[in-house]
Each structure stands twice: as structure tokens, then as C-alpha cells.
Design a protein around this motif. Structure first.
Motif, PDB file in Angstrom:
ATOM      1  N   GLU A 282       7.303  -4.979  68.980  1.00  0.00           N
ATOM      2  CA  GLU A 282       7.475  -3.556  69.256  1.00  0.00           C
ATOM      3  C   GLU A 282       8.234  -2.927  68.088  1.00  0.00           C
ATOM      4  O   GLU A 282       9.311  -3.403  67.713  1.00  0.00           O
ATOM      5  CB  GLU A 282       8.258  -3.364  70.567  1.00  0.00           C
TER       6      GLU A 282
ATOM      7  N   PHE B  45       9.796   0.530  66.076  1.00  0.00           N
ATOM      8  CA  PHE B  45      10.284   1.910  66.104  1.00  0.00           C
ATOM      9  C   PHE B  45      10.357   2.387  64.666  1.00  0.00           C
ATOM     10  O   PHE B  45      11.100   1.831  63.856  1.00  0.00           O
ATOM     11  CB  PHE B  45      11.640   1.969  66.806  1.00  0.00           C
TER      12      PHE B  45
ATOM     13  N   GLU C  79       0.380   3.418  61.413  1.00  0.00           N
ATOM     14  CA  GLU C  79       0.235   2.543  62.579  1.00  0.00           C
ATOM     15  C   GLU C  79      -0.806   1.463  62.314  1.00  0.00           C
ATOM     16  O   GLU C  79      -0.597   0.285  62.639  1.00  0.00           O
ATOM     17  CB  GLU C  79      -0.142   3.365  63.819  1.00  0.00           C
TER      18      GLU C  79
ATOM     19  N   ILE D  83       3.130  -2.884  69.299  1.00  0.00           N
ATOM     20  CA  ILE D  83       3.307  -1.528  69.824  1.00  0.00           C
ATOM     21  C   ILE D  83       4.094  -0.738  68.788  1.00  0.00           C
ATOM     22  O   ILE D  83       5.126  -1.212  68.309  1.00  0.00           O
ATOM     23  CB  ILE D  83       4.095  -1.554  71.150  1.00  0.00           C
TER      24      ILE D  83
ATOM     25  N   HIS E 128       6.015   2.905  67.931  1.00  0.00           N
ATOM     26  CA  HIS E 128       6.552   4.203  68.366  1.00  0.00           C
ATOM     27  C   HIS E 128       7.067   4.933  67.135  1.00  0.00           C
ATOM     28  O   HIS E 128       7.837   4.348  66.357  1.00  0.00           O
ATOM     29  CB  HIS E 128       7.746   4.024  69.310  1.00  0.00           C
TER      30      HIS E 128
ATOM     31  N   ILE F  44       9.607   7.669  65.937  1.00  0.00           N
ATOM     32  CA  ILE F  44      10.788   8.362  66.464  1.00  0.00           C
ATOM     33  C   ILE F  44      11.522   9.037  65.318  1.00  0.00           C
ATOM     34  O   ILE F  44      11.202   8.824  64.143  1.00  0.00           O
ATOM     35  CB  ILE F  44      11.735   7.397  67.216  1.00  0.00           C
TER      36      ILE F  44
ATOM     37  N   GLU G 111      17.226   9.307  66.454  1.00  0.00           N
ATOM     38  CA  GLU G 111      17.029   8.396  67.581  1.00  0.00           C
ATOM     39  C   GLU G 111      17.138   6.940  67.131  1.00  0.00           C
ATOM     40  O   GLU G 111      17.716   6.103  67.834  1.00  0.00           O
ATOM     41  CB  GLU G 111      15.655   8.642  68.235  1.00  0.00           C
TER      42      GLU G 111
END
Lengths: 328, 328
Positions: B200, B202, B215, B231, B233, B235, B239
Motif C-alpha cells: 500500500e 501513499f 500509478e 494499492i 493513494h 495524498i 497528510e
């Protein structure tokens, strides 16, 4: 150059040792020693002799390590020092409060004979002790917890069997999930006996026995049950044999601790076991430490040791080079 | 008779060592060595000198164990053998494939100087390696599995940061619950990389960057991400700093195996870590092994060791008597 193992005492643990030796190519079962009449003891390994326990000294040249499979209450305090005068030995002495005294007796015998003795080998004492040591050395600012189960407690099962009107019984010690969760959270809770473990009992009563009285005697029994939430089920002898004939056990050693200049970070170290057969797992640990005992003695070491003293690599059949390449 | 520790390299790991030493009454921080200008390095412990790394040899009489806090890629392969020519040393060298070569280099240096070096100390390699060793020696008829996480992988985070249009990134490695459950069941599953871990990410992108392209570049990156379910994300930088500035990690070493003449019983041995701060926990392990290195050398030992070789009781500040009484 196989390491030749003797089994001293052929009950559940001794049979577990016999099975474990077969899984290790560098170990050979040399002989079984029994206090029963040797001709009445049938073992599973063909061609291996069964001797009278009293004759052990006659086989000093045939055995590299004797694995002591007697009980901690009366057998091992006498047998382990006696055999350590002749052989390298390994035992699973587990009366926690008497370990320092047993250590001193065995250390004297083994130091005088020039042999190595490793005592209190198994999972608790044993692997659990080791994990308490490692975790405590790494996280000195912390607290550790031991939970046992789910598993059969022989002592508690026996205590129920001594109640009038009880034919047979099995007691399971079960850790309480909420307590495990509280410990893993890092909150360092203070937990009572009742908060940590449940005791669940499966009891076969004599026909016509007063079940309410038996249940009450169990639940109020001091030391064994009074301080716990205890569940009692009355079942038939057939059901007990069918559903509760195994000897599973296991448990958890968890240490939580803090690091950082301001103690700002929390850590959880957890070791757990889930065992289908308590005696066979204990036997598997003993066999690995028998290998280590033979190697330590071959290096010239003598005297009494525990799992806390033995360099880990001595437990494995693999070479130091292989272990570094494969495990690090 | 405190053991005097030197810290060689003052980054995250070196600061962790400094904090860990404060939790151990028998250890003292003697000096910090840095390749930066010493006067620019501000440490947290008052009264402890910061010296130039090149001057280490001048302090040979002030330090019992030097803890090496450089990186495995280029620092430690050179620094650890160099320092082992002068000091007892401990390092956390973690390039698995190069451990045999590093061991040989450090062993030569430490054997010649008469010092003790303990390499590849930490949790993996380190405590995880130890647990693979113990579990494998106890259950030879079995299979072991290592899962990492949930935790930050520095290498994977760096790989994302090198993508065009990325300002900053953090990657978490997450073990897959279903895979953990399958392993614990004793079924000995064969698991692919994808089945064992999720990745995952970020990511903070530059303004106007093509997010779909970023991505895609992440998800198709060979070795790092292509073999995993990944995955991504996007941000904001705020954050990322607020929610993802920690360096948590951890993981699981699980071995399942069978015992009994008919292999009829199954067992699960599990060791797990849940760490708020990867570098501080690694530092805590290094500090315990620094104590062991000093004691081994005081006994007359020399040369290179790993966690697999070190007797467990040497890690603890407590006496052997206390340990037996309290832990067995």
C-alpha cells in the motif's frame, strides 16, 4: 557419527522421544531403560534393546546422551543426578520452585563426572523461558505475561478425579481473549488469575452420584479452581474417550515495552505454541537439546546447563555455514 | 564496572542506541563517532563527546564495544571489519545474500585482533533468524514462513520517490490475513509473493503530474511491485507528514510441523513483532548483543559471531542464578 540416545522411562514422553529420534538423521535410539520388567515393554523401533533401569551403568559405552523421561515430583530429583554421574543427560524437570535446588544437585554430579546435563527442557520451562529472556533483554522497560492453553492440565484433571463420585475427568485451561487483547494493546494491565484463564471441566460421574455436590466441590476447590471461572460439563465415559482423549496444549508469552528518550514508542513481542500433543512436542525439544548436550561435552564442557545457557546453533543438525546462509 | 559503548554513525539507528543505553544500568554511552563535522552533531546525552569517525582508534582505551550504525549497502562492509581490528563490535548488516562474505571479512579482522564481532543483529536478520533456528530444530518435519508488516519499507518508499512527478512517498508492506490463516492451519500451503503480502503506497505528486501514469509506473515496477497487489493513494504533503511520519514495522515467523510415529500430530510455533519504531527496536536488540559481545570477549573468545552462536543468558543484565529462578 550418529549421536546415540538412551531413553530412561517409557511412558508418553519416552514414546515421544522414540518418535522424534526418527525425524533426525544424525540421532540413533540406542536403548530404552525401564523400571518395569523389560520383557513386558514393547517399543515401536525394531532391533532396539529394552533394559532394566538398574543396569544403565553397564551400557556406558553405548550411549552418548540419556534422555530422562520420569516425573518431576519424585523420579527426576533422584534419577537425573544419578545418571549425570555416568552419562550426558537431558531432563524436563518442571517443578518451577525447585529448579535452583535440582540445578545444584545435577551440577555437582555432572561437574564431578565431566558430563553435561541440560535440565528443565521443554516448552514451559523451556521455550517459554527462553522467550521471556530474549524479550526482557531487548525491552528492559516492559512487562511480560504468560498465558497457557487451550490445553489439558494433568494436575487439574487428577484433582477432579479424586472427588468422591467421579469416575474420570479432563480439565482444559483456556486463556481469556479479552485479557490477551488487553496485554497486546501495550496497556500493561494487572490481571488476576480469574481474568487470565478459564477452567473448563468434562466430568464422568458414577451412576446416581450427586452432580450438584460434585460441581460445587470442583468450583470451590482451593488453589485449583476457586480463583477461576470454572465451567463443569457432565458427560458419558464414551464421550470423554471419543472427544477428549488427546493431550493438546500451548500458550502465549507476550512482552510489551517502550523505547525512546521520552518512552514514546511501544512494542509487542509475542511467542505462541499450539500443540496437538504436549508430550510429543516436549520430546521434540528434548531431542534437540540432547544433540546440543553431546556437542557441548565433545567441546570439553561439563556441569549443569539450562536452555538459557545453550548456544542456539548447537540445537540444529545443520552446519554453522548452512545456518547463516539459510536463516539469517 | 559499566560496559562502555561507542556509537559509530548518528542517524535513526544511532539515536535509537543512545535511547536504549539509558534503559540499561550496566551500560554507559562513552562516545559518538560521526563522519560529519563533530561540532555540528547535537546528541541527547549531556557530557558525552562527539568525535570524528577517523579518530576512533585514538579512543581504544575508552570503549568496550563499538555499535556500528551505518548502512548495509556501502558503510558496514568496510566499517565493521575496520573497527573489528580495534574494538569489539556489533552491527546490523542485513543484505541477506552477502552475509557469508561479510562474516568471512569480519571474522578475519576480529580473529587477528582478538576481539569479538557480532554481525547481522536486529530482528530480521536477528530475532526472526533465531526463531527459524529454534523452530526448525524442534520440528524438523515442517515448513516455515516469514511475513513482514504491517510496516514501512524504506526500499520500496525510495523506489516510488525516484518516479518522475513524485515528491514524496511511503510504502507499507501488509501481510495477507488469509495467507496467515492458511499457514497457521498446518496445511503447509505454497504461497506466491502476491498471496503473502499487499503493498500500500501513499504518494505525494507534483502539481499537475499525470497521476494515472505514476500509478501505472508503480504497479508495474519489476521486483518491487509487479508481483504484488498494490494499492496507490495520492495524498497531500501535509497528510503524509501528519499520518505517515512514523517508522512502524513487524512481522511473523511461523513454523508448522508434524510429530508422532504416523505423523499424526500437528504443531504451530509462532513468533511475532509489532513495532512502533523499527530503528529503536533494532537498536534495543543491538544493545543487548553489545553486552554479550563484551562478556564473550572477557571470557577469552574472539572472531565473528551471529545471534545463532550467542548463549542467550549473556544478553541479560541479570545473573544466571536470578534468570533460572525467575524465568524457568
Amino acid at each position: 557419527m550418529s549421536i546415540r540416545i538412551g531413553i530412561f522411562g517409557y511412558g508418553n514422553l519416552g514414546r515421544g522421544i522414540e518418535a522424534a529420534i526418527r525425524q533426525n538423521d544424525d540421532l540413533t535410539l540406542a536403548a530404552v531403560f525401564t523400571r518395569r520388567a523389560p520383557e513386558t515393554v514393547k517399543i515401536r523401533t525394531e532391533g532396539v534393546p529394552v533394559y532394566c533401569a538398574d543396569s544403565a551403568a553397564e551400557h556406558v559405552n553405548d550411549i552418548d546422551v540419556m534422555i530422562m523421561c520420569g516425573g518431576s515430583a519424585t523420579d527426576l530429583p533422584e534419577q537425573t543426578p544419578n545418571m549425570a554421574r555416568i552419562f550426558n543427560v537431558v531432563d524436563s524437570f518442571d517443578t518451577h520452585a525447585r529448579i535452583p535446588e535440582h540445578f545444584a544437585n545435577v551440577d555437582k554430579a555432572a561437574s564431578e563426572s565431566g558430563k553435561v546435563a541440560v535440565i528443565s527442557v521443554g516448552w514451559d520451562p523451556g521455550m517459554f523461558s527462553l522467550n521471556r529472556l530474549y524479550a526482557g533483554a531487548i525491552l528492559p522497560d516492559g512487562k511480560d505475561y504468560t498465558f497457557w492453553g487451550k490445553g489439558v492440565s494433568q494436575g487439574h484433571s487428577d484433582a477432579i478425579r479424586r472427588i468422591d463420585g467421579v469416575l474420570d475427568a479432563k480439565q482444559y485451561t483456556i486463556p481469556v481473549d479479552e485479557a490477551l487483547a488487553a496485554v497486546r494493546s501495550g496497556a500493561c494491565p494487572e490481571l488476576t488469575a480469574r481474568q487470565k484463564h478459564i477452567r473448563e471441566c468434562f466430568v464422568v460421574a458414577k451412576e446416581g452420584a450427586d452432580l450438584a455436590r460434585i460441581e460445587n466441590e470442583i468450583k470451590t476447590m482451593p488453589n485449583y479452581f476457586a480463583d477461576y471461572d470454572t465451567i463443569v460439563h457432565f458427560i458419558t465415559d464414551e464421550e470423554l474417550k471419543r472427544e477428549h482423549s488427546g493431550i493438546p496444549h500451548g500458550g502465549f508469552v507476550i512482552r510489551t515495552g517502550r523505547t525512546g528518550i521520552e518512552r514514546e514508542h511501544s512494542h509487542v513481542i509475542e511467542y505462541s505454541l499450539k500443540l496437538d500433543s504436549n508430550p510429543e512436542f516436549t520430546a521434540s525439544v528434548l531431542v534437540a537439546y540432547a544433540r546440543a548436550a553431546a556437542r557441548l561435552n565433545a567441546r570439553g564442557e561439563k556441569g549443569c546447563k539450562t536452555v538459557l545457557d545453550v548456544p542456539p546453533s548447537l540445537l540444529s543438525a545443520e552446519s554453522a555455514d548452512e545456518l547463516r546462509r539459510r536463516l539469517l
